[in-house]
Write an enzyme that holds these catalytic residues in place. Structure first.
Site, PDB file in Angstrom:
ATOM      1  N   ASP A   1       0.817  -1.210   0.000  1.00 34.34           N
ATOM      2  CA  ASP A   1       0.000   0.000   0.000  1.00 34.34           C
ATOM      3  C   ASP A   1       0.853   1.263   0.000  1.00 34.34           C
ATOM      4  O   ASP A   1       0.632   2.173  -0.797  1.00 34.34           O
ATOM      5  CB  ASP A   1      -0.924   0.015   1.229  1.00 34.34           C
ATOM      6  CG  ASP A   1      -2.062  -0.982   1.081  1.00 34.34           C
ATOM      7  OD1 ASP A   1      -2.096  -1.744   0.083  1.00 34.34           O
ATOM      8  OD2 ASP A   1      -2.926  -1.013   1.975  1.00 34.34           O
TER       9      ASP A   1
ATOM     10  N   ARG B   1       0.721   6.696  17.292  1.00 42.80           N
ATOM     11  CA  ARG B   1       0.568   7.700  16.235  1.00 42.80           C
ATOM     12  C   ARG B   1       1.247   9.030  16.519  1.00 42.80           C
ATOM     13  O   ARG B   1       1.854   9.613  15.621  1.00 42.80           O
ATOM     14  CB  ARG B   1      -0.931   7.915  15.942  1.00 42.80           C
ATOM     15  CG  ARG B   1      -1.664   6.656  15.503  1.00 42.80           C
ATOM     16  CD  ARG B   1      -0.841   5.806  14.597  1.00 42.80           C
ATOM     17  NE  ARG B   1      -1.558   4.692  14.017  1.00 42.80           N
ATOM     18  CZ  ARG B   1      -0.964   3.741  13.316  1.00 42.80           C
ATOM     19  NH1 ARG B   1       0.356   3.753  13.140  1.00 42.80           N
ATOM     20  NH2 ARG B   1      -1.675   2.768  12.793  1.00 42.80           N
TER      21      ARG B   1
ATOM     22  N   ASP C   1      -6.833   6.692  12.701  1.00 41.24           N
ATOM     23  CA  ASP C   1      -5.406   6.959  12.574  1.00 41.24           C
ATOM     24  C   ASP C   1      -5.117   8.204  11.760  1.00 41.24           C
ATOM     25  O   ASP C   1      -4.186   8.954  12.074  1.00 41.24           O
ATOM     26  CB  ASP C   1      -4.700   5.740  11.977  1.00 41.24           C
ATOM     27  CG  ASP C   1      -4.589   4.627  12.997  1.00 41.24           C
ATOM     28  OD1 ASP C   1      -4.543   4.946  14.198  1.00 41.24           O
ATOM     29  OD2 ASP C   1      -4.572   3.458  12.607  1.00 41.24           O
TER      30      ASP C   1
ATOM     31  N   SER D   1      -7.335  -6.466   8.679  1.00 37.79           N
ATOM     32  CA  SER D   1      -6.511  -5.269   8.698  1.00 37.79           C
ATOM     33  C   SER D   1      -5.772  -5.268  10.028  1.00 37.79           C
ATOM     34  O   SER D   1      -6.387  -5.368  11.084  1.00 37.79           O
ATOM     35  CB  SER D   1      -7.410  -4.043   8.572  1.00 37.79           C
ATOM     36  OG  SER D   1      -6.668  -2.882   8.810  1.00 37.79           O
TER      37      SER D   1
END
Lengths: 407, 407, 407, 407
Positions: A16, A96, A125, A180
């Protein structure tokens, strides 16, 4: 489409983000800087270098951030006993702000005017990355390809790869998890696939990766002694360890005992409910043990204040407001309370559960002489309790005496 | 010493409260009414009648309060997800306001001007009994013998029995637990003895009574489906059950699976730390399952508001303020939120742990179409997220833009 | 009666505490150390020396604590915008921990084992003095004569004076206010007398002492410019001032403009309601101005967090928990927020009211370019608002879409 | 651009919303329904009918919503003592959910699929309108012209009028206030113009409309007696009044006494700071008086709980979450507390200030017998205070005794 000169991309080296590299180059006609971090996800980060080079990237950052992650993010959060919605230990959320911070540092070093990430437009996110980036570099441009492009299905993505000569590792792609996933020192998460039915039991043995099932765990418990200083674990079984080492060690031992699986439906900041499964072996032990050492060393009202503040703090972390004045305010209050959170906790790990079975501390406020059921030699005058109750009851007695119904 | 005409005593039929009967008669020269309640402690209450009669008691109340206890006290509290200090399910606390209420009802029926109980002057229970009594009958006198008399050791107590011909069941007395215990439908608690050393592991097999150890639990998990209506369990595995039956059933099944043991140090309202062990089999399942059904049916902000209010609510229950305006206010807010908390939760019990493995509801707010990682056919416009983030970040960007350091 | 060797008394030099000196000497047969402090009550403290000497006191402490009081107690509290029950600026409460601290310091210096004060058993002050004393010297004995003796009426007190040759200044005694009063730099309070009828208007011109009535205030307003650094006033109208000087100056100017009167019914910690009137001229201005400078410089969420924490903080101060871990935690959070609270506020005082009419700061977060109703040249993209609203509404839309009634 | 069939517009009859009518017709080629409400803004609403007809509108709704506004929105909010950021009485905020509700009702009645409003993309009102609309009709389309069109300056707007034959009342336009204004029964607000400089004193006599300046107010105070039932005012000076009449009456009397002006910098939900001036004459009196009647009738802990919840409640109203589960939860708690808030408050209005000078109630919890400084005949045993303090201090004494520094 705004004009971008150079963009720093949070680059995993996977398919990705490789597509994103190409798409950024092509769409924005800009230079791309890649940034790949080891935050304990359990995969080699060095291979990302060759992949980035192959796509013509000149500025490649590969950092080992494990200690910083554990020390400056995970540990401060565990001082707060932060749990989101009664269950979730915030494993994804807490990584994050570190990524955002590093993206911005690199942007400043390389003179980039934009950052980019591979998070979708539906999740939390994107919010966490971007709030962090804006807070640390208010003029930065943020490019979130998943919100912009039309490569919204597996097919269009594959077609894009084909058209742009992006090598797809079909072997790896085939055995790709249907879920995921996101991983770091604190946890690994699973979403999507069968999990989208909240009634479906998450019993897929292919899914869970860091823990054995409780059924498969050893028949004998494992005991550990954790040493705390100022609310942080500094040693296990008497052996001093760095923050990241503490987490790696606990992940291993707790995972072997089936500790740390979680299966919940949670509320995302963007407004939808989502089902997620998490493995947080070290975190599950740390939460239990931290509560235990606090139970011995923290003053009651300090502890209760922490409990009242905790949901706010957890929300801030979950929603992406790590780099914010309000989180810093709460952290100041929490850290103030942790000076005395020193001592040892003995925990028992057994087939999926963790129990605190002992706690001791030189800063203990447990006073055997007062608490005892035996004769306390006058340490506590039971008659004081009568006055204590009388005055605490006074407002209720006055009200009831004036005919108010308190039932 | 104030003048008392008639006193209603919370009478267990055991040695301590038998001594209190005699002591009240002798000290206050007043009539004593005994009140013995079945709140699910697992012991026969009827034998208390003969014992009371033997001491000349004329007004003897023996009530089965199990359904009222479960329906009007335990269930409303579980709607709040109430946990004290992150761990304790408030098993002792929640029974006290019911006892206080019944004591006062009996006082009013019998024309008594005082109530009495056998709680010590060091614990929370005296506070809970007395706050409740004062709130419901502000002019009542409260006699707490343990705060008044000098029978503070086992020896003096035994001497008193001998002097007053109070029969002591030496057999039962000998095998008496070294722990101070309290039991009701929600839990059984242990304090004192070896537990006064917080480092000592509570591994005494003689102590735990309602649960097997996780190690001794079956090697195969047990699954249950719990049906919720307005936040309360109304059926298990499809079979409708009354509140008390729900609890009895769950106590049995969860206890067999080693579920519900807890070992903590807690902060008492009277100001000291105390170590306690608890078995709360049904409650442990109910807490997990209620969170799960809420996760599917509650609005996010309603859920978060509940999480912020919860510590306050738990404090009120722990400290004895059940019959108070502030608890009623919070209950009104909580109950308002529970109208939609309907549906089913599937739980797995295995060797000490309980997991919610499925949840479904006609009131579910989980929207697969929106949450999906697959194509959502426009149900959610990812571009909205950009504006959402931009405006949420605005205050931070302005601050950072004016040079403020948010790190 | 416990044995006491030496006791430090909070001694005002007035009749009541003079009686206490004698009563302590006589009742406890112990040495008495007197401590008299100038905390801005507006009366000379030096005369206390001769009075104490006349009663044979050998260790006499007379301290000017005005700067410490303003700097370390009042100013930190105003950073929190602390108001009790929506109205009360905590003028009495905030002085008590300082007195307690100094009593204990003197006890340690003089080798005393007890402290004593003249507060009654019905009020909050006894709690504040004693909690502070216990927190700073846990083994100290506290003697609260009003809770012990039987001099409960004016007559018995006068008789005691006569019997013990305590000189009563009848002139002063005659013109004595019918109100119970307390004063310090922050305020003067009135309780008792006619005020015990909450319907009675507190219009007694003999009562109010530090402010003129709004009707008697000048017909022209007074303007002041207050300069803030880190949340504290450091200058007025450009002139640097110490904390105590700031308060003295503001008391004078605001008092002349009728600013700072308050008339309320409040809830005491000991459980009863009480009616009190207060004059807080400086504090009323400081509260308004601090809110104004914060409105310009504080981040929104920091400000809202402060507003949520404030009632807890005010409760701690009111109830006497200044010297406590929980107050220190909140103070750490508050002080963290105040680093940026710098700048100037212009206030207008007029016939009883204070208004902030201007505010400016180099740390201002007010961004004219963004806030303007005129063309903002792209500083703010109005289209972002659509996404912001859409995602904030998402949970509500999902709920309503599934038939939930949100009305 | 999405397809719209019929849109309901919140139509004031003024120039801006007249332009919107035309723009909607032209841009969306859809039918427009106008809705004009009298919520006490002080302007005739009937003239809107002719203007709408002149633009070809067939479905015209003109409603008098004053009583509903006062009864179902303003009064419930005042039960909460809601103040945003310590100052703002939420005058604009509270009107929006009513408008949203009525827009949706009309949309359902007329089969419209969209609503529209004239709020800008920078303010809070767009959020409040749209959150309300989405909550009540989740599939509704919202058209916010100010976020879509390019008529962003006075000039382009005038040009548009000219081009589309929209009559501009130049007389009215010329004397138009330079401030952006909003009015309803609760307040009138001013933003923009000179106010964009927060240092500028808002002394423009042309600006303030509902109140005289304090300087111009009468030299004699006005007294009023307000009668409360369940937290709401039901009579003034003994005369029963409907909610809207209460507000109209108080607006008049308070306005004449210069009461209700406010000048602040506030934090908007969309992320920027904004300066606003407000006149809230009735609301200012209601806030003061409600606090006063609560001070007499509310239990202490109920009152403190309300104070802790209030900032959350105010945020919900300010941010537009009136129609939400969380606001309903808090309202349930608040309303539960108000059953006993009955009685009378006497207020004094004088040159800009409002004071509660008396309060009385049959539900008063003020107990003269206990509170008195005189002999209380044993209603309160001062000795109880010693035990109360001892046990409240216990945790601090234990901590200090173990060497912990509480300073």
């Amino acid at each position: 489409m705004s004009s971008v000169k150079k963009v720093v991309l949070a680059y995993s080296g996977g398919l990705d983000t490789s597509v994103i590299v190409k798409w950024l180059q092509e769409t924005y006609n800009c230079e791309v800087v890649t940034f790949t971090a080891d935050i304990g996800q359990g995969e080699e980060v060095e291979p990302a270098r060759a992949k980035a080079q192959a796509m013509g990237i000149k500025e490649i950052y590969i950092d080992d951030l494990r200690e910083e992650f554990a020390r400056d993010f995970v540990f401060p959060m565990f001082r707060a006993n932060a749990i989101y919605e009664g269950e979730y230990l915030l494993g994804t959320s807490i990584a994050r702000p570190l990524i955002a911070k590093r993206l911005i540092e690199i942007a400043k070093e390389t003179g980039a005017d934009a950052i980019s990430h591979g998070a979708t437009g539906k999740g939390n996110d994107q919010v966490r990355f971007e709030l962090g980036a804006y807070a640390l570099m208010p003029g930065v441009q943020v490019i979130a390809p998943w919100r912009e492009w039309d490569l919204t299905s597996r097919e269009t993505l594959m077609k894009y790869c084909e058209d742009h000569n992006i090598p797809v590792d079909f072997a790896s792609s085939k055995k790709k998890s249907p879920y995921s996933m996101d991983a770091n020192l604190l946890h690994i998460s699973y979403e999507g696939g069968n999990l989208e039915d909240p009634w479906w039991e998450a019993e897929d043995p292919e899914m869970w990766r860091w823990t054995v099932s409780p059924e498969a765990a050893p028949d004998k418990p494992t005991y550990l002694v954790l040493t705390y200083e100022k609310g942080d674990i500094v040693a296990i079984d008497g052996q001093a360890m760095s923050p990241a080492t503490v987490m790696e060690y606990l992940n291993k031992v707790a995972g072997e005992n089936g500790v740390g699986r979680l299966d919940i439906v949670e509320n995302r900041y963007v407004g939808m409910k989502s089902r997620g499964c998490y493995e947080t072996p070290a975190g599950t032990v740390m939460m239990k043990a931290h509560r235990a050492i606090e139970s011995l060393t923290l003053d009651r009202e300090a502890a209760h204040l922490k409990d009242e503040l905790m949901p706010k703090y957890a929300n801030m972390v979950y929603n992406g407001y790590w780099w914010s004045p309000e989180r810093k305010m709460l952290q100041a209050a929490i850290d103030e309370s942790q000076k005395v959170v020193n001592g040892e906790v003995r925990v028992k790990l057994y087939k999926g559960s963790v129990t605190a079975v002992g706690r001791r501390s030189e800063d203990s406020l447990f006073d055997e002489k007062i608490a005892t059921f035996e004769d306390d030699a006058g340490a506590y005058d039971q008659k004081d309790a009568a006055g204590f109750i009388k005055l605490n009851a006074l407002r209720l007695r006055i009200a009831a005496g004036k005919g108010r119904d308190l039932k």
